[in-house]
Design an enzyme around this catalytic site. Structure first.
Site, PDB file in Angstrom:
ATOM      1  N   ASP A   1      -1.931  10.726  -2.389  1.00  0.00           N
ATOM      2  CA  ASP A   1      -2.284   9.653  -3.319  1.00  0.00           C
ATOM      3  C   ASP A   1      -2.654  10.189  -4.695  1.00  0.00           C
ATOM      4  O   ASP A   1      -2.632   9.449  -5.682  1.00  0.00           O
ATOM      5  CB  ASP A   1      -3.423   8.813  -2.752  1.00  0.00           C
ATOM      6  CG  ASP A   1      -2.997   8.163  -1.457  1.00  0.00           C
ATOM      7  OD1 ASP A   1      -3.180   8.784  -0.389  1.00  0.00           O
ATOM      8  OD2 ASP A   1      -2.419   7.062  -1.517  1.00  0.00           O
TER       9      ASP A   1
ATOM     10  N   GLN B   1      -2.003   3.032   9.822  1.00  0.00           N
ATOM     11  CA  GLN B   1      -0.714   3.020   9.106  1.00  0.00           C
ATOM     12  C   GLN B   1       0.362   3.806   9.848  1.00  0.00           C
ATOM     13  O   GLN B   1       1.544   3.485   9.764  1.00  0.00           O
ATOM     14  CB  GLN B   1      -0.884   3.623   7.694  1.00  0.00           C
ATOM     15  CG  GLN B   1      -1.643   2.760   6.718  1.00  0.00           C
ATOM     16  CD  GLN B   1      -3.122   3.088   6.705  1.00  0.00           C
ATOM     17  OE1 GLN B   1      -3.675   3.577   7.689  1.00  0.00           O
ATOM     18  NE2 GLN B   1      -3.795   2.797   5.599  1.00  0.00           N
TER      19      GLN B   1
ATOM     20  N   ASN C   1      -5.388  12.563   0.031  1.00  0.00           N
ATOM     21  CA  ASN C   1      -4.494  11.759   0.878  1.00  0.00           C
ATOM     22  C   ASN C   1      -5.360  11.009   1.888  1.00  0.00           C
ATOM     23  O   ASN C   1      -6.583  11.178   1.945  1.00  0.00           O
ATOM     24  CB  ASN C   1      -3.466  12.658   1.573  1.00  0.00           C
ATOM     25  CG  ASN C   1      -2.326  11.856   2.187  1.00  0.00           C
ATOM     26  OD1 ASN C   1      -1.791  10.942   1.551  1.00  0.00           O
ATOM     27  ND2 ASN C   1      -1.952  12.153   3.415  1.00  0.00           N
ATOM     28  N   LYS C   2      -4.720  10.208   2.693  1.00  0.00           N
ATOM     29  CA  LYS C   2      -5.425   9.361   3.662  1.00  0.00           C
ATOM     30  C   LYS C   2      -6.434  10.170   4.476  1.00  0.00           C
ATOM     31  O   LYS C   2      -6.161  11.301   4.887  1.00  0.00           O
ATOM     32  CB  LYS C   2      -4.369   8.704   4.571  1.00  0.00           C
ATOM     33  CG  LYS C   2      -4.887   7.780   5.647  1.00  0.00           C
ATOM     34  CD  LYS C   2      -5.800   6.698   5.126  1.00  0.00           C
ATOM     35  CE  LYS C   2      -5.156   5.805   4.081  1.00  0.00           C
ATOM     36  NZ  LYS C   2      -6.141   5.001   3.319  1.00  0.00           N
TER      37      LYS C   2
ATOM     38  N   ARG D   1       0.846  -1.198   0.000  1.00  0.00           N
ATOM     39  CA  ARG D   1       0.000   0.000   0.000  1.00  0.00           C
ATOM     40  C   ARG D   1       0.880   1.246   0.000  1.00  0.00           C
ATOM     41  O   ARG D   1       2.072   1.188   0.302  1.00  0.00           O
ATOM     42  CB  ARG D   1      -1.015  -0.015   1.150  1.00  0.00           C
ATOM     43  CG  ARG D   1      -0.543   0.276   2.554  1.00  0.00           C
ATOM     44  CD  ARG D   1       0.058  -0.893   3.283  1.00  0.00           C
ATOM     45  NE  ARG D   1      -0.844  -1.869   3.833  1.00  0.00           N
ATOM     46  CZ  ARG D   1      -1.397  -1.810   5.037  1.00  0.00           C
ATOM     47  NH1 ARG D   1      -1.234  -0.769   5.797  1.00  0.00           N
ATOM     48  NH2 ARG D   1      -2.118  -2.785   5.487  1.00  0.00           N
ATOM     49  N   GLY D   2       0.247   2.355  -0.351  1.00  0.00           N
ATOM     50  CA  GLY D   2       0.997   3.603  -0.496  1.00  0.00           C
ATOM     51  C   GLY D   2       1.150   3.895  -1.981  1.00  0.00           C
ATOM     52  O   GLY D   2       1.399   2.984  -2.791  1.00  0.00           O
ATOM     53  N   ALA D   3       1.011   5.181  -2.336  1.00  0.00           N
ATOM     54  CA  ALA D   3       0.879   5.566  -3.743  1.00  0.00           C
ATOM     55  C   ALA D   3       2.011   5.063  -4.645  1.00  0.00           C
ATOM     56  O   ALA D   3       1.765   4.418  -5.667  1.00  0.00           O
ATOM     57  CB  ALA D   3       0.784   7.087  -3.805  1.00  0.00           C
TER      58      ALA D   3
ATOM     59  N   ARG E   1      -7.298  -0.485  -6.915  1.00  0.00           N
ATOM     60  CA  ARG E   1      -7.565   0.609  -5.961  1.00  0.00           C
ATOM     61  C   ARG E   1      -7.761   1.903  -6.751  1.00  0.00           C
ATOM     62  O   ARG E   1      -6.947   2.218  -7.624  1.00  0.00           O
ATOM     63  CB  ARG E   1      -6.420   0.753  -4.945  1.00  0.00           C
ATOM     64  CG  ARG E   1      -6.364  -0.439  -4.002  1.00  0.00           C
ATOM     65  CD  ARG E   1      -5.557  -0.176  -2.785  1.00  0.00           C
ATOM     66  NE  ARG E   1      -6.227   0.704  -1.835  1.00  0.00           N
ATOM     67  CZ  ARG E   1      -5.628   1.188  -0.762  1.00  0.00           C
ATOM     68  NH1 ARG E   1      -4.370   0.909  -0.519  1.00  0.00           N
ATOM     69  NH2 ARG E   1      -6.286   1.965   0.068  1.00  0.00           N
TER      70      ARG E   1
HETATM   71  O1  MRU Z   1      -4.659   3.105   2.091  1.00  0.00           O
HETATM   72  P1  MRU Z   1      -3.207   3.060   2.060  1.00  0.00           P
HETATM   73  O2  MRU Z   1      -2.556   2.397   3.222  1.00  0.00           O
HETATM   74  O3  MRU Z   1      -2.660   2.532   0.741  1.00  0.00           O
HETATM   75  O4  MRU Z   1      -2.809   4.584   2.169  1.00  0.00           O
HETATM   76  C1  MRU Z   1      -2.015   5.194   1.269  1.00  0.00           C
HETATM   77  C2  MRU Z   1      -1.010   5.935   1.961  1.00  0.00           C
HETATM   78  O5  MRU Z   1       0.017   5.390   2.307  1.00  0.00           O
HETATM   79  C3  MRU Z   1      -1.281   7.318   2.305  1.00  0.00           C
HETATM   80  O6  MRU Z   1      -2.427   7.885   1.888  1.00  0.00           O
HETATM   81  C4  MRU Z   1      -0.111   8.173   2.135  1.00  0.00           C
HETATM   82  O7  MRU Z   1      -0.182   9.206   3.038  1.00  0.00           O
HETATM   83  C5  MRU Z   1       0.044   8.698   0.746  1.00  0.00           C
HETATM   84  S1  MRU Z   1       1.682   8.783   0.278  1.00  0.00           S
HETATM   85  C6  MRU Z   1       2.048   7.234  -0.282  1.00  0.00           C
END
Ligand code: MRU
Length: 371
Positions: free
Chosen positions: A246, A205, A257-258, A57-59, A100
């Protein structure tokens, strides 16, 4: 980044490719911080599942995984018929894209790989070009994060208290991370500072991944409940906020973002605390014209109604926390408007969010990252 597992320190990339086995190699992030395991996905459908089920996970990390998944799908094709190959590639692309929806990096990454395959005159040539382009995407992700670190380190001064949300560390990229890159670079410059990691419910996370990474790196940090950030800001105990993204809209400077990022940006504005977003180029969406058009992933209610953890006996278990019979709604991301953001740390410079559009040539000149 170097990871110390059971006393042995080794360098890992979050996402890698085993070319002889045609498999994508990933860190099983759902087990962290309690267990460290490397897993392999045997085909593009398994790779898409690993993205969907949050093994990775993570962009940037899911961008690189999708790029490798596309190459994996291309290389698994048997035969020489170009039309059948194209149809197969469309299936591979859509399967990975649908895994996703919010992060744009997988789409940007796969578009870059597909463009690189174009000049190939045979299926075999296209297969080889696909893998080379996926590898290049992964290398570019690392280069971009390194540049973000060098540029962003100047924002961190000795003694600062830096808040971050979710995980935008090396686990969320191929290596180094976006929001954590300035922290790692500042540490290398000998600066002393403390990081506050938002717990980041419902998937935690911050408490699991970011805290584990910072501990591995020897950076002083504290986990705080998501609701505690305002309290610390009000008392002057947070000096700087750096988060990842993201999807950042190149046209408007809005940042997806999250979930919870928007709240932190509002609080930072209220208290006059600089709020920065760190992104490699693969996170920029140059097409959408409004943050309301960003697809926000709705995740399963069980994430809000309970939590995963490890028992004293070392067993991984899910426990229900919420009232039995109550249901939940669980958006995975939110959108922060440009006016709440002090600056976007890109590999080409730190810009005002609304400046991104004007800086497109400068950003493109860097190369890589699925533009
Ligand atoms: O839902 P996830 O765990 O895939 O979340 C994504 C992220 O890691 C965050 O949104 C992050 O802050 C973005 S930067 C990769």
């Amino acid at each position: 980044m170097n990871v110390s597992v059971r006393g042995v320190s080794r360098h890992y990339r979050t996402v890698a490719f085993d070319a002889p086995g045609n498999a994508v190699r990933l860190i099983e992030q759902r087990l962290l911080p309690h267990d460290f395991q490397i897993v392999e996905t045997a085909n593009f459908r398994a790779t898409a599942r690993a993205i969907r089920d949050m093994v990775v996970r993570g962009a940037g990390a899911i961008g690189a995984t999708a790029a490798y998944g596309l190459a994996q799908g291309a290389r698994a094709f048997k035969g020489k018929n170009p039309e059948r190959f194209e149809r197969h590639m469309e299936t591979v692309y859509q399967t990975l894209k649908e895994a996703r929806p919010t992060a744009v990096d997988p789409v940007n990454a796969m578009n870059e790989v597909r463009a690189a395959m174009q000049p190939g005159e045979s299926v075999e040539e296209k297969q080889a070009l696909a893998l080379a382009a996926a590898e290049e995407f992964a290398h570019a992700d690392v280069r971009h994060c390194e540049a973000i670190g060098q540029l962003g380190a100047g924002l961190i001064r000795d003694g600062m208290r830096v808040l971050t949300h979710c995980n935008a560390g090396w686990l969320a990229f191929v290596d180094i991370g976006s929001a954590t890159a300035p922290m790692y670079a500042a540490q290398a410059q000998g600066k002393k500072f403390r990081v506050y990691c938002d717990e980041t419910r419902p998937r935690s996370q911050g408490a699991t991944l970011t805290a584990w990474e910072l501990a591995q790196q020897g950076i002083e940090h504290r986990i705080i409940a998501d609701n505690a950030a305002g309290h610390f800001m009000q008392r002057g105990e947070i000096d700087l906020v750096i988060v990842g993204s993201d999807r950042t809209l190149g046209q408007t400077g809005e940042v997806a973002n999250k979930i919870g990022t928007y709240t932190k940006a509002v609080l930072a504005k209220r208290h006059g605390i600089p709020f920065y977003v760190a992104i490699p180029l693969s996170t920029i969406d140059w097409n959408l014209a409004s943050g309301f058009d960003i697809p926000i992933e709705g995740r399963h209610e069980s994430e809000v109604l309970g939590a995963w953890g490890v028992t004293e006996a070392g067993r991984r278990e899910y426990v229900r926390v919420a009232n039995p019979g109550s249901s939940a709604v669980n958006p995975g991301f939110d959108v922060t408007p440009a006016e709440l953001i002090t600056g976007i740390i890109t590999p080409a410079g730190i810009f005002k969010p609304r400046e991104l559009r004007k800086k497109r040539k400068q950003l493109d000149a860097i190369g890589g990252g699925g533009r």
